[in-house]
Write a protein that holds these residues in place. Sequence first.
Motif, PDB file in Angstrom:
ATOM      1  N   LYS A 126       0.852  -1.195   0.000  1.00  0.00           N
ATOM      2  CA  LYS A 126       0.000   0.000   0.000  1.00  0.00           C
ATOM      3  C   LYS A 126       0.885   1.241   0.000  1.00  0.00           C
ATOM      4  O   LYS A 126       1.724   1.397   0.891  1.00  0.00           O
ATOM      5  CB  LYS A 126      -0.850   0.022   1.285  1.00  0.00           C
ATOM      6  N   LYS A 127       0.668   2.110  -0.965  1.00  0.00           N
ATOM      7  CA  LYS A 127       1.528   3.298  -1.058  1.00  0.00           C
ATOM      8  C   LYS A 127       1.452   4.151   0.205  1.00  0.00           C
ATOM      9  O   LYS A 127       2.453   4.686   0.670  1.00  0.00           O
ATOM     10  CB  LYS A 127       1.127   4.136  -2.271  1.00  0.00           C
ATOM     11  N   GLU A 128       0.248   4.258   0.769  1.00  0.00           N
ATOM     12  CA  GLU A 128       0.086   5.129   1.949  1.00  0.00           C
ATOM     13  C   GLU A 128       0.862   4.601   3.161  1.00  0.00           C
ATOM     14  O   GLU A 128       1.090   5.326   4.117  1.00  0.00           O
ATOM     15  CB  GLU A 128      -1.398   5.280   2.297  1.00  0.00           C
ATOM     16  N   LEU A 163      17.167  -0.231   1.178  1.00  0.00           N
ATOM     17  CA  LEU A 163      16.207  -0.923   2.038  1.00  0.00           C
ATOM     18  C   LEU A 163      14.945  -0.108   2.261  1.00  0.00           C
ATOM     19  O   LEU A 163      14.115  -0.444   3.103  1.00  0.00           O
ATOM     20  CB  LEU A 163      16.873  -1.262   3.388  1.00  0.00           C
ATOM     21  N   ASP A 164      14.822   0.971   1.490  1.00  0.00           N
ATOM     22  CA  ASP A 164      13.702   1.900   1.684  1.00  0.00           C
ATOM     23  C   ASP A 164      12.699   1.743   0.534  1.00  0.00           C
ATOM     24  O   ASP A 164      13.023   2.008  -0.624  1.00  0.00           O
ATOM     25  CB  ASP A 164      14.294   3.322   1.700  1.00  0.00           C
ATOM     26  N   TYR A 165      11.488   1.283   0.861  1.00  0.00           N
ATOM     27  CA  TYR A 165      10.483   1.096  -0.195  1.00  0.00           C
ATOM     28  C   TYR A 165      10.249   2.389  -0.979  1.00  0.00           C
ATOM     29  O   TYR A 165       9.993   2.351  -2.170  1.00  0.00           O
ATOM     30  CB  TYR A 165       9.139   0.644   0.390  1.00  0.00           C
ATOM     31  N   SER A 166      10.302   3.544  -0.298  1.00  0.00           N
ATOM     32  CA  SER A 166       9.958   4.776  -0.996  1.00  0.00           C
ATOM     33  C   SER A 166      10.965   5.083  -2.106  1.00  0.00           C
ATOM     34  O   SER A 166      10.611   5.593  -3.158  1.00  0.00           O
ATOM     35  CB  SER A 166       9.831   5.955  -0.023  1.00  0.00           C
ATOM     36  N   ILE A 167      12.227   4.728  -1.878  1.00  0.00           N
ATOM     37  CA  ILE A 167      13.254   4.933  -2.909  1.00  0.00           C
ATOM     38  C   ILE A 167      12.982   4.032  -4.124  1.00  0.00           C
ATOM     39  O   ILE A 167      13.102   4.454  -5.273  1.00  0.00           O
ATOM     40  CB  ILE A 167      14.665   4.624  -2.330  1.00  0.00           C
ATOM     41  N   HIS A 168      12.588   2.794  -3.847  1.00  0.00           N
ATOM     42  CA  HIS A 168      12.312   1.870  -4.957  1.00  0.00           C
ATOM     43  C   HIS A 168      11.049   2.261  -5.709  1.00  0.00           C
ATOM     44  O   HIS A 168      10.956   2.081  -6.923  1.00  0.00           O
ATOM     45  CB  HIS A 168      12.214   0.432  -4.444  1.00  0.00           C
ATOM     46  N   LEU A 169      10.076   2.810  -4.976  1.00  0.00           N
ATOM     47  CA  LEU A 169       8.852   3.272  -5.636  1.00  0.00           C
ATOM     48  C   LEU A 169       9.176   4.454  -6.552  1.00  0.00           C
ATOM     49  O   LEU A 169       8.807   4.474  -7.723  1.00  0.00           O
ATOM     50  CB  LEU A 169       7.802   3.676  -4.583  1.00  0.00           C
ATOM     51  N   GLU A 170       9.905   5.387  -5.985  1.00  0.00           N
ATOM     52  CA  GLU A 170      10.296   6.570  -6.750  1.00  0.00           C
ATOM     53  C   GLU A 170      11.124   6.181  -7.984  1.00  0.00           C
ATOM     54  O   GLU A 170      10.937   6.724  -9.068  1.00  0.00           O
ATOM     55  CB  GLU A 170      11.137   7.464  -5.833  1.00  0.00           C
ATOM     56  N   GLY A 171      12.013   5.236  -7.813  1.00  0.00           N
ATOM     57  CA  GLY A 171      12.890   4.820  -8.919  1.00  0.00           C
ATOM     58  C   GLY A 171      12.258   3.770  -9.813  1.00  0.00           C
ATOM     59  O   GLY A 171      12.935   3.225 -10.678  1.00  0.00           O
TER      60      GLY A 171
END
Length: 361
Positions: free
Chosen positions: A210-212, A225-233
């Motif tokens: 879930k993005k939120e 190890l950060d999901y937000s970095i992988h989402l952004e990339g």
Amino acid sequence: MVATTIKKHNFSAGPAILPQNVFQEAAQAVLDFNGIGMSILEISHRSKDFEAVMAEAEALVREIGGFDDSYAVLFLSGGASTQFFMAPMNLLGEQEKAAYVDTGTWSSKAIKEAKLFGNVEVLASSKADNYNYIPKEYSVPKDAVYLHLTSNNTIFGTQYQAFPDSPVPIVCDMSSDMFSRPFEANKFGLIYAGAQKNIGPAGVTLVIVKKEWIGRAGRKLPSMLDYSIHLEGESMYNTPPVFPIYVMMLTLRWIKETGGLKMVEQHNQAKAKLLYDEIDNNPCFKGTAAREDRSLMNACFLPTNPDYEATFLDTCKKADISGLKGHRSVGGFRASIYNAMPMESVEVLVEVMKDFAQKNG
Ligand SMILES: *Cc1c(COP(=O)(O)O)cnc(C)c1O
């Protein structure tokens, strides 16, 4: 004898069987990908041809699983074992609580890792019975951030037939039954699966989250190890596992062409029924898992006489049956019958079991 054109009947638990046409297409792409005169192994992950693979793989995951845009679909490395810690690292604050159900070796590893990042409450465990059933009598605390489950216990041959009602989102290790049956996407806050059991080769881990939820733990994390970095990339922060992602994409195409999860499930149920009926009726074998929790993916069974163990494996080898030896923590035999396992191979195994009973039973 069952008439068969299959050279080897591969019952390996993982890495495991994939569809034959996936092997052929993957082999072709190693020689000449999309007719571009280069191998998929030598082109940039930023090339147009590979970006199309990523886009199609993500679209197929969304379509097959029914994941809308509120979920991120990530293709990561490090196996499911990395998700054991990456999930709590990203989702669970130091002072917060997560609930876990201990249904086997993989669950207990997930529990061990989660304890590094927050409070872990183990709601139930079937360890005392060598994990031969799925505990069902527990209530999920409302103040937990999530409930962690292992949907299919690869080593012990048990599987949730239905997921429990939970007041909090479920985080689920679906490594060994991902896309083997329909499920309600919106019950899950995060799903992870090492590809090599049912949806591809080793080297890529599918993570749907879930993005939120991403970043909710508020912890400082290394980028990888950060999901937000992988989402952004878009799963290309670093070089992604290009070839495993390609082979997963081919496998997802095959699932779609087979008719999606409903059809895949029907096929899996038919194979499992044939095999479990034989295990139950054959005097030389007995199943290890509680009937109501039996896995459609991994059927574990023991010989009724220890002398049969070596002789049965030897008989299997002569019949071109491979990968049937049970995991050391259960012993006996384990037949893994993932999506790509043809009915024909299960028929061959069942015939060998019947034949074995006639000679030895
Ligand atoms: C195989 C397996 C794992 C471990 O996967 P890796 O990709 O080797 O880290 C975790 N959970 C389940 C349910 C498995 O079957």
